[in-house]
Design an enzyme around this catalytic site. Structure first.
Site, PDB file in Angstrom:
ATOM      1  N   ALA A  15       0.807  -1.219   0.000  1.00 11.04           N
ATOM      2  CA  ALA A  15       0.000   0.000   0.000  1.00 11.04           C
ATOM      3  C   ALA A  15       0.844   1.274   0.000  1.00 11.04           C
ATOM      4  CB  ALA A  15      -0.934   0.001   1.214  1.00 11.04           C
ATOM      5  N   THR A  16       2.150   1.156   0.283  1.00 10.85           N
ATOM      6  CA  THR A  16       3.004   2.338   0.243  1.00 10.85           C
ATOM      7  C   THR A  16       4.149   2.202  -0.751  1.00 10.85           C
ATOM      8  OG1 THR A  16       4.299   1.482   2.118  1.00 10.85           O
ATOM      9  CG2 THR A  16       2.493   3.000   2.624  1.00 10.85           C
ATOM     10  N   SER A  17       4.470   0.971  -1.166  1.00 11.34           N
ATOM     11  CA  SER A  17       5.524   0.783  -2.160  1.00 11.34           C
ATOM     12  C   SER A  17       5.339  -0.557  -2.844  1.00 11.34           C
ATOM     13  CB  SER A  17       6.912   0.851  -1.506  1.00 11.34           C
ATOM     14  OG  SER A  17       7.124  -0.254  -0.652  1.00 11.34           O
ATOM     15  N   GLY A  18       6.000  -0.703  -3.984  1.00 12.02           N
ATOM     16  CA  GLY A  18       5.980  -1.967  -4.701  1.00 12.02           C
ATOM     17  C   GLY A  18       7.389  -2.354  -5.073  1.00 12.02           C
ATOM     18  N   HIS A 234      -3.199 -12.371  -2.233  1.00 11.51           N
ATOM     19  CA  HIS A 234      -3.267 -11.424  -1.123  1.00 11.51           C
ATOM     20  C   HIS A 234      -1.901 -11.467  -0.448  1.00 11.51           C
ATOM     21  CE1 HIS A 234      -5.134 -10.153   2.992  1.00 11.51           C
ATOM     22  NE2 HIS A 234      -4.429  -9.189   2.420  1.00 11.51           N
ATOM     23  N   ASP A 235      -1.266 -10.325  -0.297  1.00 10.14           N
ATOM     24  CA  ASP A 235       0.121 -10.323   0.172  1.00 10.14           C
ATOM     25  C   ASP A 235       0.290 -11.053   1.503  1.00 10.14           C
ATOM     26  OD1 ASP A 235      -1.106  -8.293   1.661  1.00 10.14           O
ATOM     27  OD2 ASP A 235       0.128  -6.686   0.833  1.00 10.14           O
ATOM     28  N   THR A 236      -0.735 -10.984   2.363  1.00  9.06           N
ATOM     29  CA  THR A 236      -0.613 -11.701   3.632  1.00  9.06           C
ATOM     30  C   THR A 236      -0.639 -13.208   3.423  1.00  9.06           C
ATOM     31  OG1 THR A 236      -1.797  -9.870   4.679  1.00  9.06           O
ATOM     32  CG2 THR A 236      -1.479 -11.838   5.997  1.00  9.06           C
ATOM     33  N   ASN A 294      -6.874  -7.606  11.959  1.00  6.45           N
ATOM     34  CA  ASN A 294      -6.102  -6.477  11.436  1.00  6.45           C
ATOM     35  C   ASN A 294      -5.829  -5.477  12.552  1.00  6.45           C
ATOM     36  OD1 ASN A 294      -6.767  -7.630   8.876  1.00  6.45           O
ATOM     37  ND2 ASN A 294      -6.571  -5.609   7.959  1.00  6.45           N
ATOM     38  N   GLY A 405       8.327  -5.967   6.960  1.00  6.47           N
ATOM     39  CA  GLY A 405       9.171  -4.823   7.277  1.00  6.47           C
ATOM     40  C   GLY A 405       9.319  -4.566   8.759  1.00  6.47           C
TER      41      GLY A 405
END
Length: 470
Positions: A15-18, A234-236, A294, A405
């Protein structure tokens, strides 16, 4: 890396970088090479908050071309991203930029959807926690649905642009609220009841499925005619594949912008207590349930730092700030990291200060102390969610794996161990990309067949850092 290693490309969009990465999987070896990293985030348009999807596509294509240039033996591409957001397709055309999940239009969708199907019924059908931006609420207020023939979640939309194939990868589809929690199939009756044409929902595909091969013009640009393989999109879901769990008695936290806190189950826990605690049943790879909650994660810190940088007109050294925060000895005020007032972008320090004042707490005036307050408050929320996951699932937990991260944030890892009273095993940082790579490699016959085998490979090649509670 041994000569027998097989190479794949992972597109991992947050959601903030790829980023685009090359993954190499060999006999007992697993490595990543960062090819490109690019910014991502909300853009304000006349009708609300959107994603700059055209720019995102260009970044991905440039990254894939560079990956093939560096590693001509790449055999496939896998795509994962954040959940819930989508694009509408009519024919071959994207009707408009996808909305950003933080756009405030979803509030009306919640009210309208719950009038037609109360949340208790929704939970029994989809097992999904309440989040005001879940896809079914977005669909409910999207006036463009009537003009579209297919709705595609972000990874599926990107795969469509690359291959021309329409599908919905199942782990990400489970975040829409329109997938049955028991059978993992589209709940067409619920969709129609909510005024969402079931014809918009594309065929479901499982991780490991070949979605299609690159369109000729895309293949020419990238420099290879590759297949796109569905991963835990889904990234998770991808991150949980790469959690190096060696026991079922471990919880996990996938920590980035959000902290996804939970345990992995083989059966849903559709109790009133689970619903009231707002625990979700998102699907994982191989039919597992990601029973999680979440928690607002490092979004609070990154938005605070962004506000300070705008105020100062210069960048802030985050490791230096966190080192100073670790050295703070004074009592630190805590706040609810999940307070709804902290969910939108913009002036995070002022909004956190308001939350603290509202509970009668003194607001730290020193930035290091303020940052410490943020990190400790996130850790409390993580510890509470871990304990709730254990209680609801009947699991006795012996450790917490923290990946993503946030695993680089020593202060957060230690604070979480201290607050939870359990050892925290931190890493790998790039769990999402690793999970993406492993599912592709398994589909190519280049990785172990079971989740346990994949995780053992991660544990052997990316040894986590242990933080014991003090």
């Amino acid at each position: 890396m041994r000569a027998t290693a097989r190479a794949v490309a992972a597109v991992d969009l947050g959601a903030t970088s790829g980023r685009v990465m090359i993954g190499r999987v060999g006999d007992g070896s697993l490595e990543l090479e960062l090819v490109s990293r690019f910014p991502n985030g909300p853009v304000e348009r006349e009708d609300g908050l959107h994603w700059d999807f055209a720019a995102l596509v260009e970044h991905v294509l440039d990254g894939l071309a560079e990956a093939v240039r560096r590693e001509p033996t790449i055999e496939s591409i896998g795509i994962d991203s954040w959940a819930v957001d989508y694009g509408l397709i009519a024919g071959d055309d994207l009707l408009a930029e996808p909305f950003h999940y933080r756009d405030d239009r979803t509030a009306r969708g919640v009210d309208e959807a719950h009038e037609l199907a109360p949340f208790a019924e929704l939970y029994a059908r989809n097992g999904l926690q309440f989040l005001p931006f879940n896809t079914l609420y977005q669909y409910r207020v999207d006036t463009r649905l009537a003009d579209a023939d297919t709705a595609l979640l972000i990874p599926d939309l990107l795969a469509f642009l690359l291959t021309g194939a329409r599908g919905a990868e199942r782990t990400n589809a489970s975040t829409t609220g329109l997938l049955g929690v028991h059978d993992g199939e589209w709940d067409a009756k619920l969709a129609e009841r909510l005024g969402i044409p079931a014809t918009l929902l594309p065929p479901l595909v499982d991780p490991g499925t070949v979605i299609g091969r690159l369109r000729p013009e895309i293949a020419a640009r990238i420099g290879a005619h590759l297949p796109v393989i569905a991963v835990g999109s889904h990234d998770t879901a991808s991150a949980v594949v790469a959690v190096p769990m060696t026991t079922p008695h471990a919880a996990y936290i996938s920590c980035g912008t959000w902290g996804l806190v939970g345990v992995e189950l083989t059966e849903p826990v559709l109790t009133d207590a689970a619903r009231e605690a707002n625990f979700t049943h998102e699907l994982g790879v191989d039919g597992r349930y990601r029973f999680l909650h979440n928690v607002t994660g490092l979004w609070l810190l990154s938005e605070t730092v962004r506000a300070w940088e705008a105020e100062d007109g210069t960048s802030i050294d985050l490791p230096e700030l966190l080192a100073a925060a670790s050295a703070v000895d004074d009592d630190i005020p805590l706040f609810d990291a999940n307070d709804p007032s902290l969910s939108a972008p913009g002036d995070m320090p002022a909004r956190i200060a308001e939350v603290l004042r509202a509970q009668g707490a003194a607001v730290p005036t020193d930035r290091a102390a303020f940052a410490r307050s943020i990190v400790e408050s996130i850790a409390v929320a993580f510890a509470d969610a871990v304990q709730t996951a254990a209680t609801l699932s009947g699991r006795e937990l012996d450790s917490i794996h923290l990946v993503g991260g946030g695993s680089q944030n020593v202060l957060l890892c230690q604070a979480t161990a201290d607050r939870a009273g359990l050892p925290v095993l931190a890493g790998p940082v790039e769990a999402t990309a690793l999970g993406n790579v492993l599912v592709q490699a398994r589909a190519l016959g280049a990785a172990p067949e079971t989740l346990e085998g994949l995780r053992a490979l991660v544990a052997a090649s990316h040894v986590p850092v242990r933080f014991d509670p003090r």
